[in-house]
Enzyme design. Structure first.
Site, PDB file in Angstrom:
ATOM      1  N   ASP A  88       9.382  28.381  21.491  1.00  0.00           N
ATOM      2  CA  ASP A  88       9.274  29.012  22.812  1.00  0.00           C
ATOM      3  C   ASP A  88       7.807  29.288  23.114  1.00  0.00           C
ATOM      4  O   ASP A  88       6.968  29.336  22.219  1.00  0.00           O
ATOM      5  CB  ASP A  88      10.095  30.309  22.889  1.00  0.00           C
ATOM      6  CG  ASP A  88       9.587  31.403  21.944  1.00  0.00           C
ATOM      7  OD1 ASP A  88       9.219  31.076  20.792  1.00  0.00           O
ATOM      8  OD2 ASP A  88       9.551  32.574  22.363  1.00  0.00           O
ATOM      9  N   GLU A 152      10.253  33.909  19.669  1.00  0.00           N
ATOM     10  CA  GLU A 152       9.145  34.647  19.050  1.00  0.00           C
ATOM     11  C   GLU A 152       8.364  35.422  20.103  1.00  0.00           C
ATOM     12  O   GLU A 152       7.957  36.559  19.878  1.00  0.00           O
ATOM     13  CB  GLU A 152       8.199  33.681  18.314  1.00  0.00           C
ATOM     14  CG  GLU A 152       7.235  34.383  17.351  1.00  0.00           C
ATOM     15  CD  GLU A 152       5.968  34.915  17.986  1.00  0.00           C
ATOM     16  OE1 GLU A 152       5.325  35.782  17.374  1.00  0.00           O
ATOM     17  OE2 GLU A 152       5.608  34.484  19.107  1.00  0.00           O
TER      18      GLU A 152
END
Ligand code: BES
Ligand code: MN
Ligand code: MN
Length: 457
Positions: A88, A152
């Site tokens: 991400d 994250e």
């Protein structure tokens, strides 16, 4: 080594093309409109792990974004490396400040410009390609488990649950992560610590509606002014944080440890000119290296309220808000600091306004050992591929899952990052040097080799 280099050389263009394809997915975890793209990104990584030679590849659903898991167990009696990374990325805004679009990777001056180029797609994908390299140059010397997550940048909450629920599956000897920086290709370094984080949002409310600033101004407290004053008071004249108890648990380093840290090369003039500032700022009594590595900090990440559109509107706003983060160092604890902040911020609000403090995510600081087999393996790998031993240094950023790996899996981490602090992480025009990408792909197989060798001694 040379066959590793040869394989990388022969496949260079494809390694870059595949990274570009990965960078084209706008896998922004903070914004639900990208959900479909996030899922496609996870599938892409799973497919690439499979084609690189992983045996068991799964896209594991979570309450949020999926976790990509893959493994290659060569021999259960051999050491196991758990590779962690994230697919991400941070939101690309403000878009108008990008010289080329964030999800159309573009090479300029030997650097790949794209959101996620360095943090962390470029660095994570080096491990997938290094794995392919090993499979094609004699096989991997260690067992490998990959765990690549998609949250994250929003706090890794579901990864935390996944780790707790899958302790056996994730059993390993060390965690290997490339999601940090090194000083430069000329001065390779290994980060030996990460800061923790407490993140909160504050809202100051004055009158029950926006007011005409002429009719009411002067008689009613302005929430924007009050908020600015309250925020200003959080640092004293030495840029020390004023929250009572804030420094109570801070681990002070010895004189020798501080001297060692400050031996790392640091060019203040270059640092300032890169950032376009004339003077540095920070806590009195500490160097820049210390201020960003071993000292806790408090930052305003965003502040708003009242009229911010074009032209002038005369208004006394009803509300003003800010997003505030604190970076933490050993042995501060995120929950403790969050509550100290909350109590203090509520206590300094004047009676003319109401204050609301809402905690967001947090994370604990972590330090990684420098006397472990894994650290020595990383040192040797870097020394071999860079021709120079890495300098140990402390990173200023946070990867909260690192502390959790230790707590839940009993695993220490090696932070073998190949990015640069100046790679514009989370900022427009994020970049990653192509040279660092290939250097990483060449260095990672050496880590596996030395980790296997040194583990046997
Ligand atoms: N890769 C970074 C952390 C980082 C960057 C560590 C540079 C060391 C050097 C990571 O993706 C990140 O941005 N983490 C967030 C924390 C998270 C909870 C949102 C951070 O540090 O702000
Ligand atoms: Mn990252
Ligand atoms: Mn990040």
């Amino acid at each position: 080594m040379s066959h590793i280099k040869d394989y990388v050389e022969a496949n260079k263009q494809r390694f870059l093309d595949e990274l570009f394809e990965l960078l084209r997915f706008p896998s922004v975890s903070a914004d639900s409109k990208y959900k479909e793209d996030v899922l496609k990104t996870a599938d892409y990584i799973a497919e690439k792990l499979t084609s690189a030679g992983a045996d068991k590849v799964e896209v594991c659903p979570t309450a949020g974004n999926p976790i990509v898991y893959g493994e290659k167990i060569i021999d259960p009696s051999q050491p196991t490396v758990l590779v962690y990374g994230h697919y991400d990325v941070q939101p690309p805004e403000p878009l108008e400040l990008w010289h080329t679009p964030p999800f159309e990777p573009t090479v300029r001056d030997g650097k790949i410009f794209a959101r996620g180029a360095c943090d962390d797609k470029g660095q994570m994908y080096m491990h997938v390609k290094a794995f392919e390299v090993m499979q094609n140059t004699g096989g991997s010397p260690c067992n490998i488990k990959f765990m690549i997550e998609g949250e994250e940048e929003v706090g890794s909450e579901n990864l935390g649950l996944f780790v707790k629920a899958n302790k056996e599956k994730l059993a390993a000897d060390v965690v290997l992560i490339s999601d940090t920086a090194m000083i430069s290709l000329e001065h390779p370094s290994l980060e030996t610590g990460l800061r923790g984080l407490s993140y909160l949002e504050v809202e100051i409310t004055g009158p029950n509606r926006d007011l005409h600033s002429g009719v009411y101004g002067g008689a009613v407290a302005n929430p924007a002014t009050i908020l600015a004053k309250m925020i200003t008071s959080l640092h004293d004249e030495n840029n020390h944080i004023t929250i009572p108890g804030f420094y109570d648990d801070v681990l002070e380093l010895s004189k020798e440890e501080r001297e060692a840290l400050n031996k790392a090369p640091f060019d203040e003039a270059e640092y300032k000119s890169d950032l376009g500032i004339d003077e540095l700022w920070g806590e009195k009594g500490y160097t820049t290296i210390e201020r960003t590595g071993i000292r806790p900090t408090l930052e305003v990440n965003g502040i708003w309220g009242g009229y911010i559109g074009e032209g002038a509107k005369t208004v006394l706003p009803s509300k003003a808000s800010a997003k505030i983060s604190m970076r933490l160092v050993p042995n501060q604890q995120s929950a403790t600091i969050t509550s100290l902040f909350q109590k203090h911020f509520e206590s300094i609000a004047p009676k003319s306004v109401k204050v609301k403090v809402t905690p967001h995510h947090g994370g604990e600081p972590a330090v990684t050992p420098t006397d472990s087999v894994a650290y020595k393996a990383a040192e040797k790998a870097i020394e071999e591929s860079f021709g120079k031993a890495p300098i140990p240094c402390r990173g200023g950023g946070s990867i909260p899952i690192v502390a959790l790996f230790e707590k839940e899996l009993g695993l220490k981490t090696v932070l073998m990052g190949f990015g640069l602090d100046s790679d514009n992480l989370h900022s427009p025009n994020e970049k990653y040097d192509i040279a660092n990408y290939y250097k990483g792909i060449e260095t990672i197989p050496l880590f596996h080799k030395y980790f296997s060798e040194l583990s046997k001694q």
